[in-house]
Design an enzyme around this catalytic site. Structure first.
Site, PDB file in Angstrom:
ATOM      1  N   LYS A 189      17.733 -10.596  24.874  1.00  0.00           N
ATOM      2  CA  LYS A 189      17.652 -10.533  23.118  1.00  0.00           C
ATOM      3  C   LYS A 189      16.107  -9.928  22.883  1.00  0.00           C
ATOM      4  O   LYS A 189      15.973  -9.172  21.985  1.00  0.00           O
ATOM      5  CB  LYS A 189      17.911 -11.838  22.615  1.00  0.00           C
ATOM      6  CG  LYS A 189      17.513 -12.037  21.075  1.00  0.00           C
ATOM      7  CD  LYS A 189      18.705 -11.785  20.222  1.00  0.00           C
ATOM      8  CE  LYS A 189      18.101 -12.376  18.760  1.00  0.00           C
ATOM      9  NZ  LYS A 189      18.117 -11.243  17.805  1.00  0.00           N
ATOM     10  N   ARG A 238       9.138 -17.989  -4.317  1.00  0.00           N
ATOM     11  CA  ARG A 238      10.452 -18.097  -4.863  1.00  0.00           C
ATOM     12  C   ARG A 238      10.395 -18.729  -6.259  1.00  0.00           C
ATOM     13  O   ARG A 238      10.760 -18.040  -7.502  1.00  0.00           O
ATOM     14  CB  ARG A 238      11.618 -19.157  -4.295  1.00  0.00           C
ATOM     15  CG  ARG A 238      11.999 -18.538  -2.982  1.00  0.00           C
ATOM     16  CD  ARG A 238      12.842 -19.610  -2.283  1.00  0.00           C
ATOM     17  NE  ARG A 238      13.542 -19.218  -1.076  1.00  0.00           N
ATOM     18  CZ  ARG A 238      13.614 -19.972   0.175  1.00  0.00           C
ATOM     19  NH1 ARG A 238      13.042 -21.180   0.293  1.00  0.00           N
ATOM     20  NH2 ARG A 238      13.992 -19.259   1.181  1.00  0.00           N
ATOM     21  N   ASP A 288       8.245 -21.089  -0.740  1.00  0.00           N
ATOM     22  CA  ASP A 288       8.870 -21.857  -1.843  1.00  0.00           C
ATOM     23  C   ASP A 288       8.249 -21.473  -3.219  1.00  0.00           C
ATOM     24  O   ASP A 288       8.649 -21.216  -4.226  1.00  0.00           O
ATOM     25  CB  ASP A 288       9.104 -23.150  -1.814  1.00  0.00           C
ATOM     26  CG  ASP A 288       9.341 -23.747  -0.276  1.00  0.00           C
ATOM     27  OD1 ASP A 288      10.390 -24.217  -0.280  1.00  0.00           O
ATOM     28  OD2 ASP A 288       8.556 -23.362   0.615  1.00  0.00           O
ATOM     29  N   GLY A 346      13.640 -22.492  17.883  1.00  0.00           N
ATOM     30  CA  GLY A 346      14.456 -23.708  17.790  1.00  0.00           C
ATOM     31  C   GLY A 346      15.684 -23.401  16.949  1.00  0.00           C
ATOM     32  O   GLY A 346      16.029 -22.620  16.755  1.00  0.00           O
ATOM     33  N   HIS A 405       8.103 -28.919   2.701  1.00  0.00           N
ATOM     34  CA  HIS A 405       9.066 -27.632   2.750  1.00  0.00           C
ATOM     35  C   HIS A 405      10.463 -28.506   2.804  1.00  0.00           C
ATOM     36  O   HIS A 405      11.090 -28.437   3.826  1.00  0.00           O
ATOM     37  CB  HIS A 405       8.757 -26.787   3.560  1.00  0.00           C
ATOM     38  CG  HIS A 405       9.559 -25.776   3.822  1.00  0.00           C
ATOM     39  ND1 HIS A 405      10.002 -24.784   2.652  1.00  0.00           N
ATOM     40  CD2 HIS A 405      10.321 -25.286   4.799  1.00  0.00           C
ATOM     41  CE1 HIS A 405      10.833 -23.935   3.294  1.00  0.00           C
ATOM     42  NE2 HIS A 405      11.193 -24.339   4.545  1.00  0.00           N
ATOM     43  N   ARG A 446      16.807 -29.490   6.401  1.00  0.00           N
ATOM     44  CA  ARG A 446      16.052 -29.380   7.647  1.00  0.00           C
ATOM     45  C   ARG A 446      15.541 -30.543   8.415  1.00  0.00           C
ATOM     46  O   ARG A 446      15.443 -30.274   9.607  1.00  0.00           O
ATOM     47  CB  ARG A 446      14.798 -28.805   6.912  1.00  0.00           C
ATOM     48  CG  ARG A 446      14.943 -27.835   6.002  1.00  0.00           C
ATOM     49  CD  ARG A 446      13.727 -27.132   5.040  1.00  0.00           C
ATOM     50  NE  ARG A 446      13.951 -26.092   4.616  1.00  0.00           N
ATOM     51  CZ  ARG A 446      14.287 -25.795   3.143  1.00  0.00           C
ATOM     52  NH1 ARG A 446      14.204 -26.890   2.602  1.00  0.00           N
ATOM     53  NH2 ARG A 446      14.346 -24.644   2.726  1.00  0.00           N
TER      54      ARG A 446
HETATM   55  P1  NAD Z   1      17.506 -18.212  15.365  1.00  0.00           P
HETATM   56  O1  NAD Z   1      18.949 -19.124  16.021  1.00  0.00           O
HETATM   57  O2  NAD Z   1      18.129 -17.037  14.969  1.00  0.00           O
HETATM   58  O3  NAD Z   1      16.819 -18.064  16.303  1.00  0.00           O
HETATM   59  C1  NAD Z   1      15.956 -18.997  17.224  1.00  0.00           C
HETATM   60  C2  NAD Z   1      15.394 -18.496  18.329  1.00  0.00           C
HETATM   61  O4  NAD Z   1      14.621 -19.558  19.277  1.00  0.00           O
HETATM   62  C3  NAD Z   1      16.402 -17.986  19.365  1.00  0.00           C
HETATM   63  O5  NAD Z   1      16.146 -16.812  19.637  1.00  0.00           O
HETATM   64  C4  NAD Z   1      16.378 -19.134  20.641  1.00  0.00           C
HETATM   65  O6  NAD Z   1      16.549 -18.200  21.842  1.00  0.00           O
HETATM   66  C5  NAD Z   1      14.790 -19.094  20.572  1.00  0.00           C
HETATM   67  N1  NAD Z   1      14.445 -20.607  21.253  1.00  0.00           N
HETATM   68  C6  NAD Z   1      15.038 -21.803  21.373  1.00  0.00           C
HETATM   69  N2  NAD Z   1      14.396 -22.532  22.157  1.00  0.00           N
HETATM   70  C7  NAD Z   1      13.429 -21.849  22.553  1.00  0.00           C
HETATM   71  C8  NAD Z   1      12.278 -22.167  23.539  1.00  0.00           C
HETATM   72  N3  NAD Z   1      12.187 -23.433  24.216  1.00  0.00           N
HETATM   73  N4  NAD Z   1      11.413 -21.314  23.812  1.00  0.00           N
HETATM   74  C9  NAD Z   1      11.393 -20.104  23.175  1.00  0.00           C
HETATM   75  N5  NAD Z   1      12.437 -19.681  22.404  1.00  0.00           N
HETATM   76  C10 NAD Z   1      13.375 -20.625  21.882  1.00  0.00           C
HETATM   77  O7  NAD Z   1      17.175 -19.218  14.100  1.00  0.00           O
HETATM   78  P2  NAD Z   1      16.239 -18.547  13.155  1.00  0.00           P
HETATM   79  O8  NAD Z   1      17.116 -18.399  11.986  1.00  0.00           O
HETATM   80  O9  NAD Z   1      15.262 -17.605  13.408  1.00  0.00           O
HETATM   81  O10 NAD Z   1      15.451 -19.923  12.382  1.00  0.00           O
HETATM   82  C11 NAD Z   1      14.364 -20.557  13.334  1.00  0.00           C
HETATM   83  C12 NAD Z   1      13.659 -21.676  12.904  1.00  0.00           C
HETATM   84  O11 NAD Z   1      13.069 -21.082  11.522  1.00  0.00           O
HETATM   85  C13 NAD Z   1      14.775 -22.672  12.254  1.00  0.00           C
HETATM   86  O12 NAD Z   1      14.291 -23.830  12.728  1.00  0.00           O
HETATM   87  C14 NAD Z   1      14.787 -22.354  10.799  1.00  0.00           C
HETATM   88  O13 NAD Z   1      15.365 -23.568  10.018  1.00  0.00           O
HETATM   89  C15 NAD Z   1      13.403 -21.969  10.490  1.00  0.00           C
HETATM   90  N6  NAD Z   1      13.149 -21.502   9.281  1.00  0.00           N
HETATM   91  C16 NAD Z   1      12.035 -22.073   8.686  1.00  0.00           C
HETATM   92  C17 NAD Z   1      11.620 -21.608   7.149  1.00  0.00           C
HETATM   93  C18 NAD Z   1      10.161 -21.913   6.707  1.00  0.00           C
HETATM   94  O14 NAD Z   1      10.240 -21.590   5.362  1.00  0.00           O
HETATM   95  N7  NAD Z   1       9.639 -22.882   7.355  1.00  0.00           N
HETATM   96  C19 NAD Z   1      12.237 -20.558   6.771  1.00  0.00           C
HETATM   97  C20 NAD Z   1      13.627 -19.999   7.649  1.00  0.00           C
HETATM   98  C21 NAD Z   1      13.699 -20.691   8.581  1.00  0.00           C
END
Ligand code: NAD
Length: 316
Positions: free
Chosen positions: A41, A153, A150, A81, A177, A90
């Protein structure tokens, strides 16, 4: 201004690839690296991004599933993650993502010992607390994107209702958040006009307290709506993260609502919460003078208590 600046984005999922995409388009860093355990990926995302660099601002992109790609980074943005499923909070992601982020911090610090860390993975405030404790880094060097998104937004919501550019709407969401976040209404202004004094075409105030409360709820729940419809939020967090990276790499001293572990912020200690903070090449520095009225302080304490509890459960 850091020369030959390098940004590493950890996690090549919906969020991580959007951070890299936004950073390339905006020219946030000279070099961008993408790391994820999913090699196939990551390589595909890197190729797709690289194929478009002719049309960006001159940065380059590398990536893969070996943490060595992060070597020498000035900024590391962690997005790896588990993500929220529709209806999930969250906080429910905390245990899984705490393990992932702790281990990623250790690995990354070996190859990028001087980096500033920006945590985007949720619950980002709690993970910032654990990453700060586990790494021994000073609080300013490990913070989260917090409520930068936020706040954007909120500014968009007010801008579209008042028909004023969102750049002229000065408004902050502070605290967690997540579900206990809230707007700092006492400080919200449209240019110099306090929000409750803003009038519509008939010359009467445009907003009541109740309407402002409803806007706060809409902003707080915005992510649930987007996740329900498309399974993730990615573009706006990609752009907000790129903006934070620019403030660090450009040593901008820009004020952004990022989340840092606070010490004696209106009496709050040891909890990561978003408050207006000065962001530059050394990291994020909360503005301790930011005024909060009595109700706002009470809400900030509620945010702190909620996060302290989650962090305590994860430390056990
Ligand atoms: P996603 O499932 O599309 O992508 C997560 C990626 O993490 C995957 O590609 C996976 O292979 C990788 N991964 C998992 N464990 C790993 C490790 N040990 N080492 C390296 N890579 C690893 O998820 P997403 O939609 O990209 O969301 C990712 C995170 O961001 C989530 O926790 C989500 O809640 C968070 N998020 C935060 C905000 C914010 O404002 N803080 C906004 C949107 C999403």
């Amino acid at each position: 201004m850091i020369e030959n600046s390098k940004l590493t984005v950890i996690g090549a999922g919906a969020v991580g690839s959007s951070v890299a995409y936004a950073a390339l388009i905006r020219g946030s860093a000279r070099h961008v690296a993408l790391y994820d355990i999913n090699a196939e990926k990551t390589e595909a995302e890197v190729l797709d991004l690289a194929h478009g660099t002719l049309f960006t601002r001159g940065g380059d992109i590398i990536g893969g599933s070996d943490i060595a790609v992060a070597e020498g980074s000035h900024v590391v943005v962690i997005t790896a993650g588990a993500k929220q499923k529709p209806g999930q909070t969250r906080i429910e992601l905390a245990a899984t993502n705490a393990k992932i982020v702790r281990s990623l911090m250790r690995q990354t610090l070996e190859v990028a010992p001087d980096a500033v860390f920006v945590i985007v993975t949720n619950p980002c405030d709690v993970l910032t607390m654990l990453a700060h404790e586990g790494s021994g880094l000073p609080a300013e060097r490990v913070f989260s994107s917090g409520t930068v998104l936020d706040s954007s937004r909120l500014r968009w919501e007010i801008a579209r209702r008042t028909n004023v550019a969102s750049t002229s709407v000065h408004a902050q969401i502070v605290g967690e958040h997540g579900d206990t976040e809230f707007p700092l209404w006492s400080a919200v202004r449209i240019n110099a006009v306090p929000i409750l004094d803003w009038t519509g075409e008939d010359g009467t105030p445009m907003f009541t307290r109740e309407q402002l409360d409803q806007i706060a709820v809409d902003v707080r729940d915005a992510a649930y709506k987007v996740i329900q419809g498309k399974g993730a939020t990615n573009y706006a967090i990609g752009l907000s993260s790129a903006r934070i990276v620019e403030a660090i790499l450009g040593d901008e001293n820009a004020v952004l609502n990022v989340s840092t572990v606070l010490s004696d912020f209106h009496g709050i200690d040891g909890v990561a919460l978003s408050v207006p903070s000065i962001v530059n090449s050394s990291g994020a520095h909360p503005i301790y003078e930011t005024p909060f009225d009595e109700q706002e302080i009470a809400k900030l304490r509620e945010s702190a208590a909620a996060l302290e509890k989650v962090a305590a459960d994860l430390r056990d």
